[in-house]
Design an enzyme around this catalytic site. Structure first.
Site, mmCIF file in Angstrom:
data_model
loop_
_atom_site.group_PDB
_atom_site.id
_atom_site.type_symbol
_atom_site.label_atom_id
_atom_site.label_comp_id
_atom_site.label_asym_id
_atom_site.label_seq_id
_atom_site.Cartn_x
_atom_site.Cartn_y
_atom_site.Cartn_z
ATOM 1 N N ASP A 95 0.860 -1.161 0.000
ATOM 2 C CA ASP A 95 0.000 0.000 0.000
ATOM 3 C C ASP A 95 0.906 1.224 0.000
ATOM 4 O OD1 ASP A 95 -2.170 1.592 0.006
ATOM 5 O OD2 ASP A 95 -2.644 1.347 2.121
ATOM 6 N N ASP A 268 -7.830 -7.469 1.040
ATOM 7 C CA ASP A 268 -6.849 -7.540 2.117
ATOM 8 C C ASP A 268 -7.542 -7.028 3.355
ATOM 9 O OD1 ASP A 268 -6.569 -4.524 1.341
ATOM 10 O OD2 ASP A 268 -5.619 -4.748 3.293
ATOM 11 N N CYS A 306 -13.076 -27.763 10.710
ATOM 12 C CA CYS A 306 -11.826 -27.143 10.281
ATOM 13 C C CYS A 306 -10.676 -28.140 10.341
ATOM 14 C CB CYS A 306 -11.539 -25.934 11.179
ATOM 15 S SG CYS A 306 -10.042 -25.052 10.717
ATOM 16 N N CYS A 308 -7.430 -27.183 10.146
ATOM 17 C CA CYS A 308 -6.181 -26.460 10.391
ATOM 18 C C CYS A 308 -5.376 -27.099 11.517
ATOM 19 C CB CYS A 308 -6.451 -24.980 10.693
ATOM 20 S SG CYS A 308 -6.871 -24.601 12.401
ATOM 21 N N CYS A 311 -7.023 -26.599 14.982
ATOM 22 C CA CYS A 311 -8.207 -27.419 15.250
ATOM 23 C C CYS A 311 -7.869 -28.901 15.324
ATOM 24 C CB CYS A 311 -9.280 -27.151 14.209
ATOM 25 S SG CYS A 311 -10.036 -25.529 14.445
ATOM 26 N N HIS A 337 -5.262 -20.116 12.910
ATOM 27 C CA HIS A 337 -6.617 -20.598 12.643
ATOM 28 C C HIS A 337 -7.402 -19.636 11.750
ATOM 29 C CE1 HIS A 337 -10.636 -22.227 13.054
ATOM 30 N NE2 HIS A 337 -11.022 -20.986 13.300
#
Length: 371
Positions: A95, A268, A306, A308, A311, A337
């Site tokens: 940015d 974003d 989930c 991940c 998890c 997560h």
RNA sequence: GGGGAGGUACCAAAGUGGCCAAAUGGAGCGGACUGUAGAUCCGUUGGCUGAACGCCUUCGAAGGUUCGAAUCCUUCCCUCCCCA
């Protein structure tokens, strides 16, 4: 090389202008719609670059304003550019600092040349205009740079918004003039607040400048969500079809779905990382506050569905304990997560678009998530 | 046995006649977070009521002085420290 964007598919459904694309940069190939995690100061807080990559992200956002103030873009240039400096070899979008200049610290003077402002770190005075914003971002060596824009706040009068939009256009021209890094692409930013006609005019002017990608700025700055969706409805379709459309600063899963549905390709937001640090964790049934006492003895994962790392290995009771005890692993796991959730959401979105069922996917997601 | 200090809300700790239902921390509980000044911030934590107003019960216990007491006096209970 500069970026290449290829539109793969446009939805052929009612109620959906969602699209699939491939964005190629010097450093990675990115499937769109994409969510880019935010690493303002050259780091995504609390998580290793290799972890970001293994979560499936191949583009992140960083920030010219912050890196200009500290440690300085010259140093980063000497270090071989931001990729090498921060140990991240996939893509980076930076940015310009426009948003930060107007949202942080104290502004001393704004004119057509740029902005004189005081550093939030030590109060020292600095100047950034379109030329400087280009120099900084070229030094950083990001794959995608953003033009230096003026972001009107919400609420803002039509007059204020118009001035900001006009200046954004002038600065966009200046940015182009001072941008000459072949391996970096420069995106334009459409301003115009909540005034559709100002937006359209600004968009058209920027389209004439022929940027390789277009961002919508000045949204999600406090206006009601339906209003943001209206603006997206108005503007998204007039932006060139063959170029990526980036909605800056958004964010929330429900907003992403609505924006994808309106043809947005890139997003974003600090939300998943910041919320992760603060114990607000995403699940397909909505956000949970992991520190709530009802999770004290809950020996199930954050989200049963989930996959991940968090998890798969930890219970809510354990995570709550880490947050309550202020352990540094807590924000790390929360970040992992939430980022996994976001990436997974984008994968599901792309898959649904591919199978021409985005609209029903969106409805089903929102039904679960918002109730 | 002698000398000294002290007992305040969940914890720690201010307050030493009225502005005290009681500062401030911590802990607890709840909330927020959208181009990151954020591992941050906000609210709340005696009871009743719908955060106000109000009322009721609180500053070791019991009595007393006073128009008025967490604050002054008396007695009692308890804790800690030093010397024997």
């Amino acid at each position: 090389m500069s970026i290449k964007f290829k539109l793969i598919k446009e939805a052929k459904e009612l109620n959906s202008n969602a699209r699939l694309g491939i964005l190629k940069t010097e450093h990675s190939v990115i499937e769109t719609p994409v969510f880019m995690p935010v690493g303002t100061q050259g780091t995504i807080k609390g998580i290793l670059p290799k972890e970001i990559e293994s979560l499936g992200f191949s583009i992140i956002l960083s920030n010219a304003y912050h890196l200009f103030l500290r440690p300085g873009h010259e140093l980063i240039s000497k270090a071989g550019g931001l990729h090498r400096f921060m140990g991240w070899d996939k893509s980076i979008l930076t940015d310009s600092g426009g948003f930060q200049v107007f949202s942080l610290g104290k502004i001393n003077k704004i004119n057509d040349e740029g902005v004189t402002f005081q550093s939030y770190i030590d109060g020292s005075r600095h100047f950034i205009g379109p030329k400087q914003a280009m120099e900084i971002q070229m030094d950083l060596g990001s794959d995608i740079a953003m033009v230096f824009d003026q972001c009107a706040p919400y609420p803002a009068t039509r007059r204020e918004t118009e001035i900001a939009a006009k200046r954004t256009f002038q600065w966009a021209k200046e940015c182009q003039k001072h941008h000459f890094k072949k391996t970096q692409s420069l995106f334009g930013i459409v301003q115009g607040g909540i005034y559709p006609d100002l937006r359209k005019e600004n968009a058209q002017q920027l389209i004439d400048l022929n940027f390789p990608g277009y961002a919508l700025g000045g949204l999600s700055v406090g206006e009601p969500k339906p209003l943001m969706y209206e603006i997206l409805d108005e503007i998204s379709m007039i932006l060139p079809k063959q170029k990526p459309k980036y909605l800056m600063g958004v964010g929330a899963p429900e907003s992403i779905l609505e924006a994808v549905s309106r043809g947005i390709d890139m997003f974003d937001c600090v939300l998943p990382t910041r919320n992760g640090r603060n114990g607000s964790l995403f699940t397909f049934k909505g956000k949970i506050s992991i520190t709530n006492s009802k999770f004290k003895k809950d020996l199930t994962p954050i989200d049963e569905k989930c996959q991940c790392y968090v998890c798969n290995n930890f219970t809510k009771a354990y995570l709550r304990h880490l947050y309550i005890a202020n352990e540094m692993l807590a924000p790390i796991l929360g970040t992992i997560h939430n980022l996994y959730f976001m990436n997974n959401l984008m994968i599901e979105i792309r898959f649904a678009i591919k199978e021409n069922r985005f609209d029903s996917y969106k409805k089903k997601f929102l039904e679960n998530y918002c109730n």
